[in-house]
Design an enzyme around this catalytic site. Structure first.
Site, PDB file in Angstrom:
ATOM      1  N   ASP A  23    -123.456 -55.190 -52.164  1.00  0.00           N
ATOM      2  CA  ASP A  23    -124.612 -54.299 -52.299  1.00  0.00           C
ATOM      3  C   ASP A  23    -125.896 -55.089 -52.546  1.00  0.00           C
ATOM      4  O   ASP A  23    -125.872 -56.135 -53.196  1.00  0.00           O
ATOM      5  CB  ASP A  23    -124.346 -53.316 -53.461  1.00  0.00           C
ATOM      6  CG  ASP A  23    -125.284 -52.122 -53.425  1.00  0.00           C
ATOM      7  OD1 ASP A  23    -125.898 -51.863 -52.367  1.00  0.00           O
ATOM      8  OD2 ASP A  23    -125.402 -51.449 -54.465  1.00  0.00           O
TER       9      ASP A  23
ATOM     10  N   THR B  61    -118.347 -43.875 -45.901  1.00  0.00           N
ATOM     11  CA  THR B  61    -118.450 -42.577 -45.221  1.00  0.00           C
ATOM     12  C   THR B  61    -119.797 -41.915 -45.541  1.00  0.00           C
ATOM     13  O   THR B  61    -120.276 -41.084 -44.774  1.00  0.00           O
ATOM     14  CB  THR B  61    -117.301 -41.627 -45.642  1.00  0.00           C
ATOM     15  OG1 THR B  61    -117.184 -41.644 -47.075  1.00  0.00           O
ATOM     16  CG2 THR B  61    -115.972 -42.046 -45.037  1.00  0.00           C
TER      17      THR B  61
ATOM     18  N   ARG C 296    -127.900 -42.477 -43.867  1.00  0.00           N
ATOM     19  CA  ARG C 296    -129.110 -43.319 -43.846  1.00  0.00           C
ATOM     20  C   ARG C 296    -129.931 -43.063 -42.569  1.00  0.00           C
ATOM     21  O   ARG C 296    -129.434 -42.442 -41.632  1.00  0.00           O
ATOM     22  CB  ARG C 296    -128.701 -44.787 -43.927  1.00  0.00           C
ATOM     23  CG  ARG C 296    -128.081 -45.094 -45.279  1.00  0.00           C
ATOM     24  CD  ARG C 296    -127.867 -46.563 -45.474  1.00  0.00           C
ATOM     25  NE  ARG C 296    -127.332 -46.809 -46.804  1.00  0.00           N
ATOM     26  CZ  ARG C 296    -127.345 -47.975 -47.402  1.00  0.00           C
ATOM     27  NH1 ARG C 296    -127.868 -49.025 -46.791  1.00  0.00           N
ATOM     28  NH2 ARG C 296    -126.844 -48.110 -48.619  1.00  0.00           N
TER      29      ARG C 296
ATOM     30  N   HIS D 107    -129.629 -56.767 -43.879  1.00  0.00           N
ATOM     31  CA  HIS D 107    -128.230 -56.659 -43.454  1.00  0.00           C
ATOM     32  C   HIS D 107    -127.786 -57.912 -42.695  1.00  0.00           C
ATOM     33  O   HIS D 107    -126.649 -58.359 -42.843  1.00  0.00           O
ATOM     34  CB  HIS D 107    -128.034 -55.409 -42.580  1.00  0.00           C
ATOM     35  CG  HIS D 107    -128.177 -54.122 -43.342  1.00  0.00           C
ATOM     36  ND1 HIS D 107    -127.543 -53.898 -44.551  1.00  0.00           N
ATOM     37  CD2 HIS D 107    -128.876 -52.980 -43.087  1.00  0.00           C
ATOM     38  CE1 HIS D 107    -127.841 -52.686 -44.986  1.00  0.00           C
ATOM     39  NE2 HIS D 107    -128.666 -52.110 -44.125  1.00  0.00           N
TER      40      HIS D 107
ATOM     41  N   ARG E  56    -121.106 -49.054 -60.442  1.00  0.00           N
ATOM     42  CA  ARG E  56    -120.315 -47.889 -60.035  1.00  0.00           C
ATOM     43  C   ARG E  56    -119.446 -48.284 -58.842  1.00  0.00           C
ATOM     44  O   ARG E  56    -119.677 -49.314 -58.212  1.00  0.00           O
ATOM     45  CB  ARG E  56    -121.228 -46.715 -59.677  1.00  0.00           C
ATOM     46  CG  ARG E  56    -122.274 -47.038 -58.630  1.00  0.00           C
ATOM     47  CD  ARG E  56    -123.119 -45.815 -58.248  1.00  0.00           C
ATOM     48  NE  ARG E  56    -124.240 -46.205 -57.408  1.00  0.00           N
ATOM     49  CZ  ARG E  56    -125.468 -46.480 -57.858  1.00  0.00           C
ATOM     50  NH1 ARG E  56    -125.734 -46.373 -59.145  1.00  0.00           N
ATOM     51  NH2 ARG E  56    -126.429 -46.840 -57.027  1.00  0.00           N
ATOM     52  N   LEU E  57    -118.479 -47.423 -58.543  1.00  0.00           N
ATOM     53  CA  LEU E  57    -117.541 -47.733 -57.456  1.00  0.00           C
ATOM     54  C   LEU E  57    -118.006 -47.184 -56.107  1.00  0.00           C
ATOM     55  O   LEU E  57    -117.564 -47.653 -55.059  1.00  0.00           O
ATOM     56  CB  LEU E  57    -116.144 -47.195 -57.778  1.00  0.00           C
ATOM     57  CG  LEU E  57    -115.383 -47.956 -58.874  1.00  0.00           C
ATOM     58  CD1 LEU E  57    -114.080 -47.252 -59.196  1.00  0.00           C
ATOM     59  CD2 LEU E  57    -115.105 -49.395 -58.439  1.00  0.00           C
TER      60      LEU E  57
ATOM     61  N   TRP F 161    -133.023 -56.736 -51.149  1.00  0.00           N
ATOM     62  CA  TRP F 161    -133.333 -58.137 -50.793  1.00  0.00           C
ATOM     63  C   TRP F 161    -134.446 -58.160 -49.745  1.00  0.00           C
ATOM     64  O   TRP F 161    -135.397 -58.935 -49.855  1.00  0.00           O
ATOM     65  CB  TRP F 161    -132.072 -58.821 -50.251  1.00  0.00           C
ATOM     66  CG  TRP F 161    -132.215 -60.273 -49.980  1.00  0.00           C
ATOM     67  CD1 TRP F 161    -131.934 -61.308 -50.837  1.00  0.00           C
ATOM     68  CD2 TRP F 161    -132.701 -60.879 -48.772  1.00  0.00           C
ATOM     69  NE1 TRP F 161    -132.194 -62.513 -50.237  1.00  0.00           N
ATOM     70  CE2 TRP F 161    -132.674 -62.282 -48.969  1.00  0.00           C
ATOM     71  CE3 TRP F 161    -133.154 -60.383 -47.550  1.00  0.00           C
ATOM     72  CZ2 TRP F 161    -133.078 -63.183 -47.987  1.00  0.00           C
ATOM     73  CZ3 TRP F 161    -133.566 -61.277 -46.573  1.00  0.00           C
ATOM     74  CH2 TRP F 161    -133.524 -62.670 -46.788  1.00  0.00           C
TER      75      TRP F 161
ATOM     76  N   ARG G 279    -118.889 -56.138 -57.808  1.00  0.00           N
ATOM     77  CA  ARG G 279    -120.024 -55.455 -57.174  1.00  0.00           C
ATOM     78  C   ARG G 279    -121.291 -56.243 -57.448  1.00  0.00           C
ATOM     79  O   ARG G 279    -121.555 -56.606 -58.604  1.00  0.00           O
ATOM     80  CB  ARG G 279    -120.200 -54.016 -57.680  1.00  0.00           C
ATOM     81  CG  ARG G 279    -121.366 -53.324 -56.938  1.00  0.00           C
ATOM     82  CD  ARG G 279    -121.489 -51.856 -57.217  1.00  0.00           C
ATOM     83  NE  ARG G 279    -122.488 -51.255 -56.320  1.00  0.00           N
ATOM     84  CZ  ARG G 279    -122.450 -50.028 -55.836  1.00  0.00           C
ATOM     85  NH1 ARG G 279    -121.450 -49.227 -56.166  1.00  0.00           N
ATOM     86  NH2 ARG G 279    -123.386 -49.567 -55.035  1.00  0.00           N
TER      87      ARG G 279
ATOM     88  N   ASN H 266    -128.549 -55.441 -49.933  1.00  0.00           N
ATOM     89  CA  ASN H 266    -129.243 -55.928 -48.728  1.00  0.00           C
ATOM     90  C   ASN H 266    -130.637 -55.312 -48.591  1.00  0.00           C
ATOM     91  O   ASN H 266    -131.596 -55.990 -48.228  1.00  0.00           O
ATOM     92  CB  ASN H 266    -128.454 -55.577 -47.461  1.00  0.00           C
ATOM     93  CG  ASN H 266    -127.112 -56.275 -47.398  1.00  0.00           C
ATOM     94  OD1 ASN H 266    -126.842 -57.171 -48.191  1.00  0.00           O
ATOM     95  ND2 ASN H 266    -126.274 -55.852 -46.464  1.00  0.00           N
TER      96      ASN H 266
ATOM     97  N   ASN I 105    -122.637 -43.707 -45.908  1.00  0.00           N
ATOM     98  CA  ASN I 105    -123.736 -44.480 -45.329  1.00  0.00           C
ATOM     99  C   ASN I 105    -124.262 -43.897 -44.012  1.00  0.00           C
ATOM    100  O   ASN I 105    -125.361 -44.247 -43.566  1.00  0.00           O
ATOM    101  CB  ASN I 105    -123.338 -45.946 -45.133  1.00  0.00           C
ATOM    102  CG  ASN I 105    -123.235 -46.743 -46.432  1.00  0.00           C
ATOM    103  OD1 ASN I 105    -122.412 -47.651 -46.558  1.00  0.00           O
ATOM    104  ND2 ASN I 105    -124.056 -46.414 -47.424  1.00  0.00           N
TER     105      ASN I 105
HETATM  106  C1  IPE Z   1    -121.748 -48.943 -51.333  1.00  0.00           C
HETATM  107  O1  IPE Z   1    -123.087 -49.211 -51.482  1.00  0.00           O
HETATM  108  C2  IPE Z   1    -121.332 -49.094 -49.891  1.00  0.00           C
HETATM  109  C3  IPE Z   1    -121.329 -50.467 -49.367  1.00  0.00           C
HETATM  110  C4  IPE Z   1    -121.629 -51.552 -50.043  1.00  0.00           C
HETATM  111  C5  IPE Z   1    -120.925 -50.587 -47.991  1.00  0.00           C
HETATM  112  P1  IPE Z   1    -124.196 -48.063 -51.416  1.00  0.00           P
HETATM  113  O2  IPE Z   1    -125.506 -48.750 -51.528  1.00  0.00           O
HETATM  114  O3  IPE Z   1    -123.981 -47.213 -50.228  1.00  0.00           O
HETATM  115  O4  IPE Z   1    -123.867 -47.211 -52.719  1.00  0.00           O
HETATM  116  P2  IPE Z   1    -124.818 -46.327 -53.641  1.00  0.00           P
HETATM  117  O5  IPE Z   1    -125.505 -45.354 -52.734  1.00  0.00           O
HETATM  118  O6  IPE Z   1    -125.782 -47.253 -54.302  1.00  0.00           O
HETATM  119  O7  IPE Z   1    -123.909 -45.698 -54.631  1.00  0.00           O
HETATM  120  C1  IPE Z   2    -125.247 -52.760 -48.899  1.00  0.00           C
HETATM  121  O1  IPE Z   2    -126.611 -52.973 -49.101  1.00  0.00           O
HETATM  122  C2  IPE Z   2    -124.904 -52.682 -47.432  1.00  0.00           C
HETATM  123  C3  IPE Z   2    -124.524 -51.329 -46.958  1.00  0.00           C
HETATM  124  C4  IPE Z   2    -124.411 -50.268 -47.703  1.00  0.00           C
HETATM  125  C5  IPE Z   2    -124.259 -51.191 -45.532  1.00  0.00           C
HETATM  126  P1  IPE Z   2    -127.636 -51.763 -49.237  1.00  0.00           P
HETATM  127  O2  IPE Z   2    -128.215 -51.494 -47.896  1.00  0.00           O
HETATM  128  O3  IPE Z   2    -126.989 -50.604 -49.906  1.00  0.00           O
HETATM  129  O4  IPE Z   2    -128.722 -52.404 -50.189  1.00  0.00           O
HETATM  130  P2  IPE Z   2    -129.591 -51.650 -51.284  1.00  0.00           P
HETATM  131  O5  IPE Z   2    -128.633 -51.012 -52.247  1.00  0.00           O
HETATM  132  O6  IPE Z   2    -130.413 -50.632 -50.553  1.00  0.00           O
HETATM  133  O7  IPE Z   2    -130.408 -52.720 -51.906  1.00  0.00           O
HETATM  134 MG    MG Z   3    -126.864 -50.086 -51.884  1.00  0.00          MG
END
Ligand code: IPE
Ligand code: IPE
Ligand code: MG
Length: 230
Positions: free
Chosen positions: A20, A66, A71, A37, A183-184, A25, A177, A22, A68
């Protein structure tokens, strides 16, 4: 389910990572989210190598949940394109390194072209045994449990676990994480019942071998009890 295969104290050999951070960053640098990413995928490639070198036998990475899909459409499309390219470019090298690849998640909803690549990668690497890389893609812990429950006809935890996406996946010793969130997010809900948890403040693209080693070192000092009196 208690897993007598590894009781802690020693090294973690089954590790799962929620990659988590990206987006943050990229935002910190004023870059587009897809650049985050892309850098995250670099960190993943290196982490797979580091994990194998550190004696990890099963590595599960959370690549796309599931949830994501909700977005922005261009982020989702960019991610799908990146996954397809990554599978094509990385599979030969992973194969050469003895890594077996398995995708865990719902197959429905994934484009036929991407599915074909996933199946090709699984077939290409099926005979390898240095480390298994489980890629959680279009994965949700609740979806996995629901999908298994539809086919469950009794028999207890062992029988139920055989109906999960990858029955051969061991319960992770350690779930890491990154990005400071604690969180999970619907990851390995069944399998992580007794996993140790490690939260790193590092944003995923900045995650390095030293961070993985620090997590493994912390794990080694934990005492796992699985509910029993010591
Ligand atoms: C969990 O991260 C999913 C992945 C890392 C692929 P998210 O960024 O989607 O989770 P939340 O929304 O912060 O809980
Ligand atoms: C995790 O990084 C990658 C995926 C969920 C695909 P995020 O895209 O959730 O990064 P943040 O949480 O927005 O920083
Ligand atoms: Mg995230």
């Amino acid at each position: 389910m208690a897993d007598p295969g590894s009781s802690g104290g020693a090294g973690a050999t089954r590790v799962a990572i929620i990659m988590d951070g990206n987006g943050r960053w990229a935002a910190e640098r004023g870059l587009p989210v897809l650049e985050g990413h892309r850098r995250g995928s670099e960190a993943m490639k290196q982490t797979v190598k580091d994990a194998a070198a550190l004696g990890i036998r099963e590595l599960t990475v959370y690549a796309f949940s599931t949830e994501n899909w909700s977005r922005p459409a261009d982020e989702v499309a960019g991610l799908m394109e990146m996954f397809a390219e990554l599978i094509a470019s990385e599979t030969p090298e992973l194969d050469a390194e003895g890594v077996r690849m398995r995708f865990v998640g719902r197959r429905s909803g994934v484009s036929p072209a991407l599915l074909e690549r996933m199946e090709w990668a699984e077939a290409t690497t099926a005979g390898n045994d240095t480390m298994t890389l489980f890629v959680a893609f279009n994965y949700g812990g609740r979806a996995e449990i629901l999908d298994a429950a539809e086919r469950y006809r009794g028999g207890g935890e062992q029988r139920f676990a055989e109906l999960l996406y990858a029955p051969e996946m061991s319960d992770p010793d350690l779930v890491i994480r990154t990005s400071g969130e604690q969180r999970l997010s619907n990851f390995l809900l069944w399998q992580s019942a007794y996993s140790e948890l490690h939260f790193s403040d590092r944003l995923w693209p900045d995650f390095r071998r030293a961070d993985l080693e620090a997590a493994l070192q912390e794990y080694a000092s934990r005492r796992r009890r699985f509910g029993a009196r010591e």
